[in-house]
Design an enzyme around this catalytic site. Sequence first.
Site, short mmCIF file in Angstrom:
data_model
loop_
_atom_site.label_atom_id
_atom_site.label_comp_id
_atom_site.label_asym_id
_atom_site.label_seq_id
_atom_site.Cartn_x
_atom_site.Cartn_y
_atom_site.Cartn_z
N ARG A 1 -0.89 -14.88 19.41
CA ARG A 1 -1.47 -16.22 19.33
C ARG A 1 -0.99 -16.91 18.08
O ARG A 1 -0.47 -16.29 17.16
CB ARG A 1 -3.00 -16.20 19.39
CG ARG A 1 -3.66 -15.57 18.18
CD ARG A 1 -5.17 -15.64 18.32
NE ARG A 1 -5.86 -14.96 17.25
CZ ARG A 1 -6.24 -15.50 16.11
NH1 ARG A 1 -5.99 -16.77 15.86
NH2 ARG A 1 -6.88 -14.79 15.20
N HIS B 1 22.88 2.02 13.06
CA HIS B 1 24.00 2.92 13.36
C HIS B 1 24.51 2.64 14.76
O HIS B 1 23.80 2.04 15.58
CB HIS B 1 23.55 4.37 13.19
CG HIS B 1 23.09 4.68 11.80
ND1 HIS B 1 23.96 4.87 10.76
CD2 HIS B 1 21.85 4.78 11.28
CE1 HIS B 1 23.28 5.10 9.65
NE2 HIS B 1 21.99 5.04 9.93
N ALA C 1 -1.12 -3.75 13.06
CA ALA C 1 -0.83 -2.35 12.80
C ALA C 1 -0.03 -1.74 13.94
O ALA C 1 -0.31 -1.98 15.11
CB ALA C 1 -2.12 -1.57 12.59
N LYS D 1 5.28 -8.75 20.03
CA LYS D 1 5.29 -10.02 20.77
C LYS D 1 4.20 -10.92 20.20
O LYS D 1 3.19 -10.45 19.67
CB LYS D 1 5.01 -9.77 22.25
CG LYS D 1 6.10 -8.97 22.95
CD LYS D 1 5.88 -8.96 24.44
CE LYS D 1 6.88 -8.19 25.24
NZ LYS D 1 8.12 -7.85 24.76
N GLY E 1 -1.08 -1.51 8.91
CA GLY E 1 -0.47 -0.20 8.68
C GLY E 1 0.60 0.14 9.71
O GLY E 1 0.55 -0.29 10.86
N ASN F 1 0.84 -1.18 0.00
CA ASN F 1 0.00 0.00 0.00
C ASN F 1 0.88 1.24 0.00
O ASN F 1 2.09 1.15 -0.17
CB ASN F 1 -0.95 -0.05 1.21
CG ASN F 1 -2.28 0.58 0.91
OD1 ASN F 1 -2.35 1.67 0.36
ND2 ASN F 1 -3.35 -0.11 1.29
#
Length: 187
Positions: free
Chosen positions: A182, A114, A159, A179, A141, A84
């Site tokens: 499920r 860096h 998202a 994390k 997103g 997208n």
Amino acid sequence: MSSELEKLIAGEWYCFTDEAVAARKARAAKLCQEFNAIPATQPEKQTEKVQEIFGSYGENISVQANFNCDYGKNIHVGHDFLSNYNLTILDIAPVNIGNNVMIGPNCGIYTVNHPMTAKGRRQYLAQAKPVTIGNDVWFGGSVTVLPGVTIGNNVVVAAGAVVTHDVPDNTLVAGVPAKAIRQLTEE
């Protein structure tokens, strides 16, 4: 003694202001600017331009503007790839993306890092680690993937997640840092 470009390719610390390194980025910036200037009403021309940017690609790829990258030739996508709006891939190291991958708007995939020290940053040092994304993956997103991460097959990244570690197959991840929420099943 190795050149800065050789150090970059070897995954060592390199100076990102080096002329050869900067030339790769300038080429990519020019091609991305050309891609982003193509009207959305000309998807065939957009696809042709992104195929010029990418190192390799499968069938049925679609990338929406705006798209930006650091090199382009280190980006390898499989079949049925869709991104997208506003995807950034900092492909100093290789970014390998499997088949049937959908990337939501405002996502970033970064292979470059860096130093944690001010001295190292003042020396314009960087180091790159590859990113691998499996098959049948969906990013919501504003997902961020950090250097060196491998994301397995059949993964959903919610998202806003920041993926800092590898993600196993068949997993939904969310959060900052991401994390496991499920396991994913067929139904």
